[in-house]
Scaffold this motif. Structure first.
Motif, mmCIF file in Angstrom:
data_model
loop_
_atom_site.group_PDB
_atom_site.id
_atom_site.type_symbol
_atom_site.label_atom_id
_atom_site.label_comp_id
_atom_site.label_asym_id
_atom_site.label_seq_id
_atom_site.Cartn_x
_atom_site.Cartn_y
_atom_site.Cartn_z
ATOM 1 N N TYR A 52 0.994 -1.298 0.058
ATOM 2 C CA TYR A 52 -0.045 0.113 0.093
ATOM 3 C C TYR A 52 0.817 1.358 -0.119
ATOM 4 O O TYR A 52 2.214 1.037 -0.200
ATOM 5 N N ASP A 53 0.274 2.317 0.124
ATOM 6 C CA ASP A 53 1.129 3.729 0.097
ATOM 7 C C ASP A 53 1.780 3.707 1.707
ATOM 8 O O ASP A 53 1.016 4.380 2.600
ATOM 9 N N PHE A 54 2.818 3.176 1.872
ATOM 10 C CA PHE A 54 3.483 2.898 3.031
ATOM 11 C C PHE A 54 3.783 4.337 3.831
ATOM 12 O O PHE A 54 3.756 4.550 5.006
ATOM 13 N N VAL A 55 3.810 5.500 3.196
ATOM 14 C CA VAL A 55 4.290 6.913 3.466
ATOM 15 C C VAL A 55 3.214 7.804 3.493
ATOM 16 O O VAL A 55 3.322 8.943 3.727
ATOM 17 N N GLY A 112 16.451 6.140 -0.493
ATOM 18 C CA GLY A 112 15.686 7.303 -1.100
ATOM 19 C C GLY A 112 14.473 7.569 -0.373
ATOM 20 O O GLY A 112 14.216 6.823 0.692
ATOM 21 N N GLY A 113 13.719 8.493 -0.708
ATOM 22 C CA GLY A 113 12.425 8.845 -0.004
ATOM 23 C C GLY A 113 11.194 8.293 -0.726
ATOM 24 O O GLY A 113 11.218 7.708 -1.848
ATOM 25 N N GLY A 114 10.174 8.196 0.149
ATOM 26 C CA GLY A 114 8.963 7.750 -0.244
ATOM 27 C C GLY A 114 8.698 6.192 -0.560
ATOM 28 O O GLY A 114 9.560 5.652 0.218
ATOM 29 N N ASN A 115 8.013 5.542 -1.364
ATOM 30 C CA ASN A 115 7.836 4.386 -1.654
ATOM 31 C C ASN A 115 9.161 3.631 -2.672
ATOM 32 O O ASN A 115 9.128 4.425 -3.855
ATOM 33 N N PHE A 116 9.416 2.522 -2.247
ATOM 34 C CA PHE A 116 10.327 1.907 -3.170
ATOM 35 C C PHE A 116 9.902 1.516 -4.302
ATOM 36 O O PHE A 116 8.477 0.970 -4.352
ATOM 37 N N ASP A 117 10.623 2.046 -5.676
ATOM 38 C CA ASP A 117 9.876 1.572 -6.877
ATOM 39 C C ASP A 117 10.752 0.263 -7.248
ATOM 40 O O ASP A 117 12.049 0.677 -7.699
ATOM 41 N N PHE A 118 10.391 -0.880 -7.594
ATOM 42 C CA PHE A 118 11.036 -1.583 -7.995
ATOM 43 C C PHE A 118 11.620 -1.822 -9.359
ATOM 44 O O PHE A 118 12.514 -2.517 -9.744
ATOM 45 N N ASP A 119 11.099 -0.871 -10.181
ATOM 46 C CA ASP A 119 11.327 -0.752 -11.523
ATOM 47 C C ASP A 119 12.393 0.367 -11.776
ATOM 48 O O ASP A 119 13.414 0.178 -12.235
ATOM 49 N N LYS A 120 12.356 1.454 -10.963
ATOM 50 C CA LYS A 120 13.200 2.627 -11.277
ATOM 51 C C LYS A 120 14.144 2.816 -10.386
ATOM 52 O O LYS A 120 15.297 2.979 -10.554
ATOM 53 N N TRP A 143 13.492 4.599 2.149
ATOM 54 C CA TRP A 143 13.753 3.088 1.889
ATOM 55 C C TRP A 143 15.347 3.086 2.058
ATOM 56 O O TRP A 143 15.933 4.006 1.509
ATOM 57 N N ILE A 144 15.972 1.773 2.305
ATOM 58 C CA ILE A 144 17.305 1.740 1.943
ATOM 59 C C ILE A 144 17.289 0.097 1.269
ATOM 60 O O ILE A 144 16.447 -0.615 1.460
#
Length: 213
Positions: A52-55, A112-120, A143-144
Motif C-alpha cells: 500500500y502507500d507506506f508513507v 531514497g524517499g517515499g515508496n520503493f519503486d521496484f522498476d526505477k 527506504w534503503i
C-alpha cells in the motif's frame, strides 16, 4: 493480548514484513543446532503480506495489525542476498530506524524517499563504492537497499537498534546454513562441566571472601 484480569487488551507492535517477533520458549540457536522443533518456523515472508502507500499520512487503522510469530529466514551458505527496508508511516509516526545485522556486514547500495519503486530505484544503486557497514539507517518515510553474501554460518539477529522498537518486535533471525567443510560450518557449543583451569579464584578488594571471576 490478555491482561491479568482475563480481559482482552491491545498494544501497539512493530514489525518486519507485517510479522512482529515473539521470543520463543527455546532460543533459536540451541533449537537449530539440536534440530529441535516447535521453537520457531522457517517461513519468514520475502515480501509484506500487503502493499500500500507506506508513507501516506492517512493510513487506515488496520495497518497497525501484524502477525505475532517466531518466523526466521533460512539462507544457504554463500547465498547472495538483497534486502529492501521500507519505512511505514503508521499512526503518522514514521521515524529513522538504525537497522543492525549480527554476524555479517553488508553493502548499502541505495537509499531514497517515499515508496520503493521496484522498476526505477534499482537503476540508481551505487554498485561502484557502496558503504560497507553492519548498521544502516532507514530514513523517515523512505527506504534503503542492502546486499551481502551469507558467508558466516550460524543464527543471526537482524533488528532495529532503537530499544523500544526491538522490544515491540521489529526484528527477525537469519539462519545461515553450514557450508561443505568444517571451516564453513557452525562451531559446536562449548563443553559442559568444570570451569577451564585458566579461570582462577582471587580475593575481592572489597571482601575477604573468595570470588570466582
Amino acid at each position: 493480548m490478555f491482561n491479568v484480569s482475563g480481559n482482552v487488551t491491545f498494544a501497539l507492535a512493530a514489525s518486519l514484513n507485517n510479522v512482529s517477533w515473539v521470543n520463543p520458549w527455546m532460543n533459536v540457536l540451541q533449537a537449530y543446532y539440536q534440530n529441535m522443533t516447535g521453537s520457531y518456523t522457517d517461513d519468514f515472508p520475502d515480501k509484506p503480506l500487503e502493499f500500500y502507500d507506506f508513507v501516506s499520512d492517512t493510513l487506515p487503522a488496520n495497518t497497525t495489525e501484524s502477525l505475532l510469530a517466531t518466523k526466521v529466514k533460512v539462507l544457504e551458505y554463500g547465498e547472495e542476498v538483497e534486502m529492501v527496508f521500507q519505512a511505514a508511516n503508521v499512526l503518522n509516526a514514521s521515524k529513522d530506524h538504525p537497522m543492525h545485522l549480527h554476524g555479517h556486514s553488508f553493502y548499502m547500495v541505495g537509499a531514497g524517499g517515499g515508496n520503493f519503486d521496484f522498476d526505477k530505484d534499482p537503476q540508481s544503486y551505487n554498485l561502484v563504492d557502496p558503504p560497507f557497514v553492519n548498521t544502516a539507517t532507514l530514513p523517515k518515510d523512505g527506504w534503503i537497499a542492502v546486499r551481502f553474501k551469507a558467508l558466516n554460518p550460524g543464527v543471526w539477529l537482524w533488528h532495529c537498534h532503537l530499544d523500544r522498537h526491538l522490544i515491540w518486535g521489529m526484528n527477525t533471525v537469519i539462519i545461515v546454513q553450514n557450508g561443505a567443510t568444517p571451516e564453513t560450518s557452525i562451531l559446536p557449543p562449548p563443553p559442559h562441566g568444570d570451569a577451564p583451569s585458566t579461570i582462577k579464584k582471587k580475593t575481592s578488594q572489597f571482601s575477604a571472601k573468595q570470588t570466582t571471576t
